[in-house]
Design an enzyme around this catalytic site. Structure first.
Site: not given
Length: 315
Positions: A53-55, A64
């Site tokens: 999930v980053y960011s 991704g």
């Protein structure tokens, strides 16, 4: 050789400070991220924490980005075998939850972005209402396929953790080896108590996030002090409004002065010395922010200093 700690019951051996990858591709561009990763590795660091999930929260990002930056760095440095990579599944806006199909698809997507053939430590990022039978079995399949070396849980309660461990034990499946809770000097009840008890009882390792309370424990946010230019300033400033916040800063000031150290290093040293803690996670946007974090990995507090910080941080 730099000190290494065993990660719970796994065969992973890690540097006692994990480098947080949440800033890669967000507040640190690829060039800055590479510089921070190089400096961390040069200091003996080998444990990098990221998530699919980053960011996704940053304008123009889809999630991704951090894994992609990390993958590019591993490729360009040719050091895959020297780095323990932790990533997570379950909070990506387009791939949320711990359903078996999502765990499988998300692992493949993470492997692709990281450009590696296995993830060393794979976390369920946040617990949901998926039956433990489903997600524990899905994680075990990834381990059996050689795509994941060990599994862990972030943001999970004591009851669900116990349930997942019991099911894995009963069925002979891959068991969680670590937990990643929110835990620091101004947030002790987010880990201490039933969750910490389950972790200790099963020999799991703890890898706390928000180890510096969004930067508050660096001491740059002070009562009546100037504002700070940081994406996380608002989160950190709220600790000043709690009675415990200023008390913890005062205690950190005392101990930091005694060591000739920075507050961040002392806050991380306190955390590192707590039961079951393997490696607190802290992130750095710039190379300049790294030395106090690394210092926390080697700083040893006296019993008196620990008692002072314990008392200041008690609820």
């Amino acid at each position: 050789m730099h000190s290494r700690v065993s990660l719970g019951t796994s065969d992973l051996s890690v540097f006692p400070l994990a480098l947080g990858g949440n800033v890669f591709g967000w507040t640190a561009d690829e060039e800055q991220s590479f510089a921070v990763l190089d400096a961390y590795a040069a200091a003996g660091g080998n444990f990098v924490d990221t998530a699919d999930v980053y960011s996704a929260w940053a304008p123009g990002n889809t999630g991704g980005e951090s894994e992609t930056v990390l993958g590019n760095w591993l490729r360009s440095r040719g050091n895959r075998e020297d780095v323990v990579i932790a990533t997570k599944v379950g909070m990506h806006p387009e791939a949320s939850g711990l359903g078996a199909a999502n765990i499988k698809a998300s692992a493949e997507a993470s492997l692709r972005r990281l450009g590696v053939d296995r993830i060393d430590l794979y976390y369920t990022h946040r617990d949901d209402d998926t039956p433990v039978e489903e997600f524990v079995t899905a994680l075990d399949e990834l381990v059996r396929e050689g795509k994941v070396r060990a599994v862990a849980a972030s943001n999970i309660g004591a009851d669900r953790l116990s349930e997942a461990l019991a099911f894995a034990e009963r069925e002979g499946l891959a068991k969680y080896v670590a937990v990643q809770p929110h835990y620091n000097l101004v947030s002790r009840d987010t880990f201490e108590g039933p969750l910490a008890d389950v972790v200790a009882e099963h020999g799991l390792a703890t890898v706390p996030y928000y180890a510096l309370a969004s930067g508050f424990l660096t001491g740059k946010y002070r009562p009546g002090g100037p504002g700070v230019d940081s994406a996380r300033a608002e989160g950190a400033a709220r600790y000043l409004a709690e009675p415990r916040g200023p008390k913890v800063l005062e205690a950190l000031d005392v101990v930091a002065a005694e060591h000739g150290a920075e507050l961040a290093g002392v806050a991380l040293a306190w955390l590192a010395a707590r039961p079951t803690i393997a490696a607190p996670i802290a992130s750095a946007r710039t190379v300049e922010q790294l030395p106090p974090l690394l210092a926390g990995a080697t700083l040893k507090l006296t019993p008196e200093q620990t008692a002072l910080l314990d008392a200041a941080s008690a609820a």
